[in-house]
Design a protein around this motif. Sequence first.
Motif, mmCIF file in Angstrom:
data_model
loop_
_atom_site.group_PDB
_atom_site.id
_atom_site.type_symbol
_atom_site.label_atom_id
_atom_site.label_comp_id
_atom_site.label_asym_id
_atom_site.label_seq_id
_atom_site.Cartn_x
_atom_site.Cartn_y
_atom_site.Cartn_z
ATOM 1 N N PHE A 210 0.837 -1.203 0.000
ATOM 2 C CA PHE A 210 0.000 0.000 0.000
ATOM 3 C C PHE A 210 0.874 1.256 0.000
ATOM 4 C CE2 PHE A 210 -3.423 -2.562 2.485
ATOM 5 C CZ PHE A 210 -3.795 -3.194 1.310
ATOM 6 N N SER A 211 1.954 1.242 0.810
ATOM 7 C CA SER A 211 2.819 2.416 0.906
ATOM 8 C C SER A 211 3.474 2.734 -0.434
ATOM 9 C CB SER A 211 3.917 2.186 1.962
ATOM 10 O OG SER A 211 3.358 2.026 3.238
ATOM 11 N N ALA A 212 3.933 1.680 -1.111
ATOM 12 C CA ALA A 212 4.636 1.893 -2.373
ATOM 13 C C ALA A 212 3.739 2.545 -3.412
ATOM 14 C CB ALA A 212 5.175 0.559 -2.901
ATOM 15 N N PHE A 213 2.499 2.089 -3.505
ATOM 16 C CA PHE A 213 1.610 2.634 -4.525
ATOM 17 C C PHE A 213 0.921 3.921 -4.073
ATOM 18 C CE2 PHE A 213 2.128 -1.780 -5.798
ATOM 19 C CZ PHE A 213 2.379 -1.630 -7.150
ATOM 20 N N LEU A 214 0.792 4.125 -2.765
ATOM 21 C CA LEU A 214 0.267 5.398 -2.275
ATOM 22 C C LEU A 214 1.282 6.515 -2.477
ATOM 23 C CD1 LEU A 214 -2.081 6.827 -0.794
ATOM 24 C CD2 LEU A 214 -0.960 6.238 1.367
ATOM 25 N N ALA A 215 2.581 6.172 -2.443
ATOM 26 C CA ALA A 215 3.622 7.186 -2.630
ATOM 27 C C ALA A 215 3.634 7.739 -4.045
ATOM 28 C CB ALA A 215 4.998 6.586 -2.297
ATOM 29 N N TRP A 216 3.079 7.018 -4.992
ATOM 30 C CA TRP A 216 3.078 7.498 -6.388
ATOM 31 C C TRP A 216 2.258 8.782 -6.520
ATOM 32 C CZ3 TRP A 216 2.646 3.730 -11.138
ATOM 33 C CH2 TRP A 216 2.878 4.456 -12.307
ATOM 34 N N PRO A 217 0.940 8.765 -6.147
ATOM 35 C CA PRO A 217 0.173 10.013 -6.299
ATOM 36 C C PRO A 217 0.512 11.074 -5.258
ATOM 37 C CG PRO A 217 -1.205 8.306 -5.328
ATOM 38 C CD PRO A 217 0.088 7.642 -5.698
ATOM 39 N N VAL A 218 0.933 10.650 -4.038
ATOM 40 C CA VAL A 218 1.157 11.613 -2.961
ATOM 41 C C VAL A 218 2.529 12.268 -3.073
ATOM 42 C CG1 VAL A 218 1.364 11.901 -0.462
ATOM 43 C CG2 VAL A 218 -0.420 10.423 -1.405
ATOM 44 N N LEU A 219 3.562 11.474 -3.323
ATOM 45 C CA LEU A 219 4.930 11.981 -3.325
ATOM 46 C C LEU A 219 5.552 12.051 -4.708
ATOM 47 C CD1 LEU A 219 6.299 9.988 -0.249
ATOM 48 C CD2 LEU A 219 5.349 12.296 -0.284
ATOM 49 N N GLY A 220 4.872 11.507 -5.710
ATOM 50 C CA GLY A 220 5.434 11.496 -7.048
ATOM 51 C C GLY A 220 6.570 10.515 -7.223
ATOM 52 N N GLU A 221 6.672 9.513 -6.335
ATOM 53 C CA GLU A 221 7.717 8.506 -6.440
ATOM 54 C C GLU A 221 7.208 7.365 -7.326
ATOM 55 O OE1 GLU A 221 8.886 7.268 -2.567
ATOM 56 O OE2 GLU A 221 9.674 9.234 -2.005
ATOM 57 N N ARG A 222 7.659 7.341 -8.549
ATOM 58 C CA ARG A 222 7.174 6.338 -9.496
ATOM 59 C C ARG A 222 7.677 4.942 -9.120
ATOM 60 N NH1 ARG A 222 4.764 8.173 -13.981
ATOM 61 N NH2 ARG A 222 4.839 10.414 -14.393
ATOM 62 N N VAL A 223 6.872 3.969 -9.449
ATOM 63 C CA VAL A 223 7.216 2.581 -9.164
ATOM 64 C C VAL A 223 8.054 2.047 -10.314
ATOM 65 C CG1 VAL A 223 6.319 0.276 -8.674
ATOM 66 C CG2 VAL A 223 5.079 2.303 -7.868
ATOM 67 N N GLY A 224 9.367 1.965 -10.103
ATOM 68 C CA GLY A 224 10.252 1.408 -11.115
ATOM 69 C C GLY A 224 10.203 -0.105 -11.104
ATOM 70 N N THR A 225 10.836 -0.704 -12.096
ATOM 71 C CA THR A 225 10.817 -2.164 -12.211
ATOM 72 C C THR A 225 11.490 -2.824 -11.021
ATOM 73 O OG1 THR A 225 10.881 -1.968 -14.625
ATOM 74 C CG2 THR A 225 11.485 -4.099 -13.675
ATOM 75 N N VAL A 226 12.662 -2.316 -10.622
ATOM 76 C CA VAL A 226 13.397 -2.918 -9.505
ATOM 77 C C VAL A 226 12.593 -2.817 -8.216
ATOM 78 C CG1 VAL A 226 15.483 -2.753 -8.091
ATOM 79 C CG2 VAL A 226 15.629 -2.480 -10.571
ATOM 80 N N GLU A 227 12.015 -1.643 -7.967
ATOM 81 C CA GLU A 227 11.244 -1.459 -6.732
ATOM 82 C C GLU A 227 9.990 -2.318 -6.714
ATOM 83 O OE1 GLU A 227 13.894 1.919 -7.377
ATOM 84 O OE2 GLU A 227 12.389 0.947 -8.620
ATOM 85 N N ALA A 228 9.300 -2.403 -7.860
ATOM 86 C CA ALA A 228 8.088 -3.214 -7.920
ATOM 87 C C ALA A 228 8.397 -4.696 -7.683
ATOM 88 C CB ALA A 228 7.395 -3.027 -9.273
ATOM 89 N N VAL A 229 9.475 -5.179 -8.302
ATOM 90 C CA VAL A 229 9.876 -6.580 -8.097
ATOM 91 C C VAL A 229 10.260 -6.808 -6.639
ATOM 92 C CG1 VAL A 229 11.621 -8.304 -8.677
ATOM 93 C CG2 VAL A 229 10.574 -6.947 -10.487
ATOM 94 N N ALA A 230 10.928 -5.822 -6.024
ATOM 95 C CA ALA A 230 11.338 -5.960 -4.626
ATOM 96 C C ALA A 230 10.130 -6.085 -3.706
ATOM 97 C CB ALA A 230 12.188 -4.759 -4.213
#
Length: 428
Positions: A210-230
């Motif tokens: 939830f934190s990883a995908f909530l950070a996308w709209p709130v903080l603008g931190e895009r989900v890269g391939t490495v982070e998503a796999v992690a």
Amino acid sequence: PGEMACVGATCGGGDVELREIPLSLPGEKGGVIKGDARRSCTADVEDEDDDEEAGLLGTPKARAPRDDGATASTSTPTSGASGFLSPGAFLSRLPKGEAVMFCGTAILAFQNIVAKTVERGVPPMQVVFIRSALSGAVTFCTLYHRHVRSATYDKSNPMTLETFMGPKEMWPLCAIRGVVGSIAFSLAYVSLTYLTVGDSVAIFFLNPIFSAFLAWPVLGERVGTVEAVAVVCGLLGTLLIVKPPAVFDPVAKEMGWGLSSGDAAPPNPTGVVITVFSAACCSIAMVTIRTIGKRVGTLSLAGWFHASSTVIGLLSCVARWPLAPVSPNQYEWSLLILLAATSFFGQLSLNYGYSHLPTLTASAMYYLMVVWSALLGVLVMKEQMDVFSAGGSIVICAGGLGPSLNKARVARNEARKRRGETNRGDGG
């Protein structure tokens, strides 16, 4: 010429030491990036190292006097062989945000072992109240000691609420972090009343997802391939370790592994709702910490959490929910004091890690808590670790360390490119 400023969305006042920086920074293609522009990955790494000088408790380091006429800083040792091999130089190169998260997850895992032990005789919300009251007292006493005794702070200034709670303009975000985080960890304790430990842990550890995908709209931190796999590795590893019966038993029976504990009953719907809500609240709290960044010290953030948890725990005890409070014996009091100590250092580590690391990196490393729980279960609770638990630990470690290794790789590549451009410019 330069000005005192912080670059990036998470920089600000509080305990962070402002530095004199140029009004413009070199661009990747020979141009310039203005001071309010977004930073590159390399700049993030360099600024993170600077900001981490504040330490776990948020106290800035003493700066050595600098000659006004000097053209370069002399506070950093040279890269000679003796300096590079010295212990101080080696420690200065460690990724401090990752190291604190690594230790913090171990502390929080040990806290769970202590909590599970003490909750055999003390209701969970009473445990929350006592733990938070003791940890909160230590937190605010430490803040008082820093203000009165530390040479880096002006003792002539009178103490105000901002001394303990951080800048007033940050109070709304701090309150959200405190209240929502308190609800998350309180409900995590309550969920054990309705679910098995395996189901509860598996569902609760949806919160880094939830934190990883909530950070996308709130903080603008895009989900890269490495982070998503992690993050996916973390979830899969968690499922392998805890083996929730509702998921693992049917698969084990179908594959003929002979590991099924019997017909798996569906999880209690009330417990599932409570745990999912707990995980969602935890993700909101973690993203809020990242939003606050370094504008509020880690001690002040921990104070908000413990104060909120104390109030919530007290109200639950008064309402006698979910169980009526009891009078702990001497052994239970010793466990409660130990629980308060682990909560104090665990919250400091969690706040520091999430405020100094990208949310995706911190979320992935948060899964290391499950690895520590498995190891402590073997060493302390005398539980057995099967091949699936061992495999899950390896998967979680890979997922937790992957983003950090990738960040270091990107930083090295950009630094190498920058040095090449500088050398070409000097040669021209």
